[in-house]
Design an enzyme around this catalytic site. Structure first.
Site, PDB file in Angstrom:
ATOM      1  N   HIS A 263       0.849  -1.205   0.000  1.00 34.11           N
ATOM      2  CA  HIS A 263       0.000   0.000   0.000  1.00 34.11           C
ATOM      3  C   HIS A 263       0.874   1.241   0.000  1.00 34.11           C
ATOM      4  CE1 HIS A 263       0.628  -1.309   4.162  1.00 34.11           C
ATOM      5  NE2 HIS A 263       0.656  -0.031   4.506  1.00 34.11           N
TER       6      HIS A 263
ATOM      7  N   HIS B 171       1.094   5.204   0.726  1.00 34.50           N
ATOM      8  CA  HIS B 171       0.444   6.261   1.503  1.00 34.50           C
ATOM      9  C   HIS B 171       0.557   7.581   0.746  1.00 34.50           C
ATOM     10  CE1 HIS B 171       0.369   4.246   5.612  1.00 34.50           C
ATOM     11  NE2 HIS B 171       1.293   3.510   5.028  1.00 34.50           N
TER      12      HIS B 171
HETATM   13  P1  5GP Z   1       1.527   0.488   7.381  1.00 39.49           P
HETATM   14  O1  5GP Z   1       2.078   0.800   8.731  1.00 39.49           O
HETATM   15  O2  5GP Z   1       1.325  -1.005   7.189  1.00 39.49           O
HETATM   16  O3  5GP Z   1       2.300   1.116   6.253  1.00 39.49           O
HETATM   17  O4  5GP Z   1       0.129   1.209   7.306  1.00 39.49           O
HETATM   18  C1  5GP Z   1      -1.096   0.557   7.467  1.00 39.49           C
HETATM   19  C2  5GP Z   1      -2.135   1.639   7.473  1.00 39.49           C
HETATM   20  O5  5GP Z   1      -3.395   1.018   7.321  1.00 39.49           O
HETATM   21  C3  5GP Z   1      -2.182   2.455   8.766  1.00 39.49           C
HETATM   22  O6  5GP Z   1      -1.974   3.828   8.455  1.00 39.49           O
HETATM   23  C4  5GP Z   1      -3.565   2.169   9.322  1.00 39.49           C
HETATM   24  O7  5GP Z   1      -4.149   3.309   9.921  1.00 39.49           O
HETATM   25  C5  5GP Z   1      -4.330   1.699   8.105  1.00 39.49           C
HETATM   26  N1  5GP Z   1      -5.386   0.735   8.389  1.00 39.49           N
HETATM   27  C6  5GP Z   1      -5.265  -0.383   9.155  1.00 39.49           C
HETATM   28  N2  5GP Z   1      -6.446  -1.054   9.185  1.00 39.49           N
HETATM   29  C7  5GP Z   1      -7.302  -0.334   8.421  1.00 39.49           C
HETATM   30  C8  5GP Z   1      -8.682  -0.516   8.080  1.00 39.49           C
HETATM   31  O8  5GP Z   1      -9.338  -1.483   8.473  1.00 39.49           O
HETATM   32  N3  5GP Z   1      -9.248   0.414   7.268  1.00 39.49           N
HETATM   33  C9  5GP Z   1      -8.540   1.495   6.797  1.00 39.49           C
HETATM   34  N4  5GP Z   1      -9.198   2.366   6.015  1.00 39.49           N
HETATM   35  N5  5GP Z   1      -7.243   1.699   7.108  1.00 39.49           N
HETATM   36  C10 5GP Z   1      -6.630   0.793   7.910  1.00 39.49           C
END
Ligand code: 5GP
Ligand code: ZN
Length: 141
Positions: free
Chosen positions: A100, A102
């Site tokens: 993903h 950001h």
């Molecule tokens: P990472 O730390 O893996 O790069 O970011 C994961 C992101 O996914 C975090 O910013 C978190 O807030 C978001 N996230 C986690 N679970 C969910 C969810 O169920 N729905 C949405 N819309 N975002 C999520």
């Protein structure tokens, strides 16, 4: 799709999301825990853990969607800038093991930091060490 992947469940509509973009290969939605208004996640619909796991054509599709979404997100929240980045692998802080990107809108004096703030303690590398790393990277392609 892995049964326990939150983002696969979002793509499948099993978990609701504030969807901002969808095509055959790519899906984008607002982060549930935003770092700024408009914080958006852009993902391939197929489950892959890291950017470097993506087939090249899917990487192209993902970049094309990001390219289109960055100005759309910035304009929606009237942001003059954004940080765009991927946590790529667990040691980098990736919590959801589904690729993903950001898009984090940024504002003057918002208290945030540039992308340089994500690194650990800076290494002390001399010119020879830098050149050796560059050679290794070039040889690995
Ligand atoms: P990472 O730390 O893996 O790069 O970011 C994961 C992101 O996914 C975090 O910013 C978190 O807030 C978001 N996230 C986690 N679970 C969910 C969810 O169920 N729905 C949405 N819309 N975002 C999520
Ligand atoms: Zn997944």
């Amino acid at each position: 799709m892995p049964e326990d992947c939150i983002f696969c469940q979002i793509v499948a509509g099993e978990i609701p999301s504030n969807t901002v973009y969808e095509d055959d290969e790519v899906f984008a939605f607002l982060d549930v825990n935003p770092l700024a208004p408009g914080h958006t996640l852009v993902i391939p619909k197929d489950h892959h853990e890291r950017l470097n796991d993506l087939p090249a054509d899917l990487a192209d599709d993902l970049y094309e969607a990001l390219h289109e979404l960055i100005p759309a997100v910035e304009d929606a929240v009237d942001a003059p800038a954004s940080n765009v980045g991927f946590n790529n692998g667990e040691a980098s802080g990736q919590e959801v093991p589904h690729v993903h990107g950001h898009i984090i809108p940024r504002f003057e004096d918002d208290g945030g930091h540039p992308i340089h703030a994500v690194g650990g303690s800076p290494p002390d590398l001399d010119d020879d060490e830098l050149a050796a790393i560059a050679e290794d990277v070039a040889a690995n392609q």
